[in-house]
Scaffold this active site. Structure first.
Site, short mmCIF file in Angstrom:
data_model
loop_
_atom_site.label_atom_id
_atom_site.label_comp_id
_atom_site.label_asym_id
_atom_site.label_seq_id
_atom_site.Cartn_x
_atom_site.Cartn_y
_atom_site.Cartn_z
N GLU A 181 0.84 -1.21 0.00
CA GLU A 181 0.00 0.00 0.00
C GLU A 181 0.87 1.24 0.00
O GLU A 181 2.02 1.21 0.45
CB GLU A 181 -0.85 0.02 1.29
CG GLU A 181 -2.32 -0.28 1.11
CD GLU A 181 -3.11 0.80 0.37
OE1 GLU A 181 -2.52 1.55 -0.44
OE2 GLU A 181 -4.31 0.87 0.58
N ASP A 182 0.31 2.36 -0.47
CA ASP A 182 1.04 3.63 -0.37
C ASP A 182 0.90 4.22 1.03
O ASP A 182 1.88 4.56 1.67
CB ASP A 182 0.55 4.62 -1.44
CG ASP A 182 -0.97 4.82 -1.47
OD1 ASP A 182 -1.68 4.13 -0.72
OD2 ASP A 182 -1.43 5.66 -2.26
N ASP A 209 -4.41 5.39 6.27
CA ASP A 209 -4.88 6.57 7.00
C ASP A 209 -5.93 6.11 8.00
O ASP A 209 -5.62 5.65 9.08
CB ASP A 209 -5.50 7.52 5.97
CG ASP A 209 -4.82 8.86 5.94
OD1 ASP A 209 -3.88 9.05 6.71
OD2 ASP A 209 -5.24 9.71 5.17
N PHE A 225 -2.17 16.24 4.06
CA PHE A 225 -2.46 15.48 2.85
C PHE A 225 -1.21 15.43 1.99
O PHE A 225 -0.60 16.45 1.70
CB PHE A 225 -3.62 16.11 2.07
CG PHE A 225 -4.16 15.19 1.03
CD1 PHE A 225 -5.10 14.23 1.36
CD2 PHE A 225 -3.71 15.26 -0.28
CE1 PHE A 225 -5.60 13.36 0.40
CE2 PHE A 225 -4.20 14.40 -1.25
CZ PHE A 225 -5.15 13.44 -0.90
N ARG A 262 1.36 12.39 -8.99
CA ARG A 262 1.97 11.09 -8.66
C ARG A 262 3.43 11.03 -9.08
O ARG A 262 4.22 10.29 -8.50
CB ARG A 262 1.22 9.96 -9.40
CG ARG A 262 -0.22 9.76 -8.95
CD ARG A 262 -0.76 8.47 -9.56
NE ARG A 262 -2.21 8.39 -9.50
CZ ARG A 262 -2.91 7.98 -8.45
NH1 ARG A 262 -2.28 7.62 -7.34
NH2 ARG A 262 -4.22 7.93 -8.48
P1 IMP Z 1 -7.78 5.00 4.27
O1 IMP Z 1 -8.93 4.10 3.91
O2 IMP Z 1 -8.22 6.28 4.94
O3 IMP Z 1 -6.73 4.28 5.10
O4 IMP Z 1 -7.13 5.52 2.93
C1 IMP Z 1 -6.37 4.70 2.17
C2 IMP Z 1 -6.17 5.21 0.76
O5 IMP Z 1 -6.58 6.57 0.57
C3 IMP Z 1 -4.69 5.19 0.45
O6 IMP Z 1 -4.35 3.94 -0.08
C4 IMP Z 1 -4.56 6.31 -0.55
O7 IMP Z 1 -4.80 5.84 -1.84
C5 IMP Z 1 -5.61 7.31 -0.16
N1 IMP Z 1 -5.04 8.36 0.70
C6 IMP Z 1 -5.16 8.48 2.04
N2 IMP Z 1 -4.48 9.55 2.51
C7 IMP Z 1 -3.89 10.12 1.44
C8 IMP Z 1 -3.00 11.25 1.27
O8 IMP Z 1 -2.59 11.95 2.23
N3 IMP Z 1 -2.61 11.51 -0.01
C9 IMP Z 1 -2.99 10.77 -1.08
N4 IMP Z 1 -3.79 9.69 -0.97
C10 IMP Z 1 -4.25 9.37 0.28
MG MG Z 2 -4.39 3.63 -2.18
#
Ligand code: IMP
Ligand code: MG
Length: 177
Positions: free
Chosen positions: A96-97, A100, A149, A162
């Protein structure tokens, strides 16, 4: 919209973390083959760098989950693209990147664990534990607890930025002059 970018992690620092993660993963998976599942689109650059430093055999597949709109989570995660091959009996490592709130990953882990992999682990470049609302923990994490962010090194805002080589915090301008 005008935005200000603040570099928070340089290419060199990212490279150091990627090398450390590759060493840990290679040590843990000695004698085994890893099926790496790259979560599109954000993890593609991280995964490309990480995989080239892992020293055990790997195969790769891709899947895509979507939950964000601009800088806001929609609160719902859906699988937009599934893997191409079965993961049953495989040692699966999700790449994963960023984690959050943990929504995307919790949905994904529930789905994939039903498919009977031999093992299921998670490696993320960025782990924002402070924003977690779903109880998920990565097994491998590069950078922890960066607020704001982020864009660059695969991460986007509305599909842009990206390609930036480092990680930047994006600060929307207030419109004041
Ligand atoms: P989560 O479900 O909130 O954990 O979000 C996961 C996904 O949201 C990540 O895999 C990212 O693709 C995207 N995401 C969450 N935070 C960021 C950010 O700060 N920048 C860019 N993409 C984000
Ligand atoms: Mg993602």
């Amino acid at each position: 919209m005008d935005s200000t970018f603040r570099e928070i992690y340089s290419e060199e620092r990212i490279d150091r973390e990627v090398r450390r993660l590759a060493r840990e993963i290679s040590a843990d998976y000695q004698g085994r083959e890893i099926l790496v599942l790259v979560i599109l689109k954000g993890a593609f650059i991280f995964a490309a760098d990480l995989l080239r430093k892992i020293t055990v055999p790997v195969s790769v597949d891709f899947l895509e989950i979507s939950s964000y709109c601009g800088m806001d989570s929609t609160g719902k995660a859906k699988m937009v693209k599934d893997v191409s091959h079965s993961i049953e009996g495989k040692d699966v490592l999700i790449v994963e990147d960023i984690i959050d709130q943990g929504l995307c990953l919790s949905v994904l882990l529930q789905d994939l664990s039903r498919r009977n992999p031999a093992s299921l682990k998670v490696c993320t470049l960025i782990d924002n534990r402070k924003r977690r609302s779903h109880p998920v923990e990565p097994d491998y994490a590069g950078i922890r607890d960066i607020c704001g962010f982020l864009v660059g090194y695969g991460l986007d805002m509305d599909q842009r930025y990206r390609e930036l080589p480092a990680l930047y915090e994006i600060v929307p301008s207030t419109g004041d002059t």
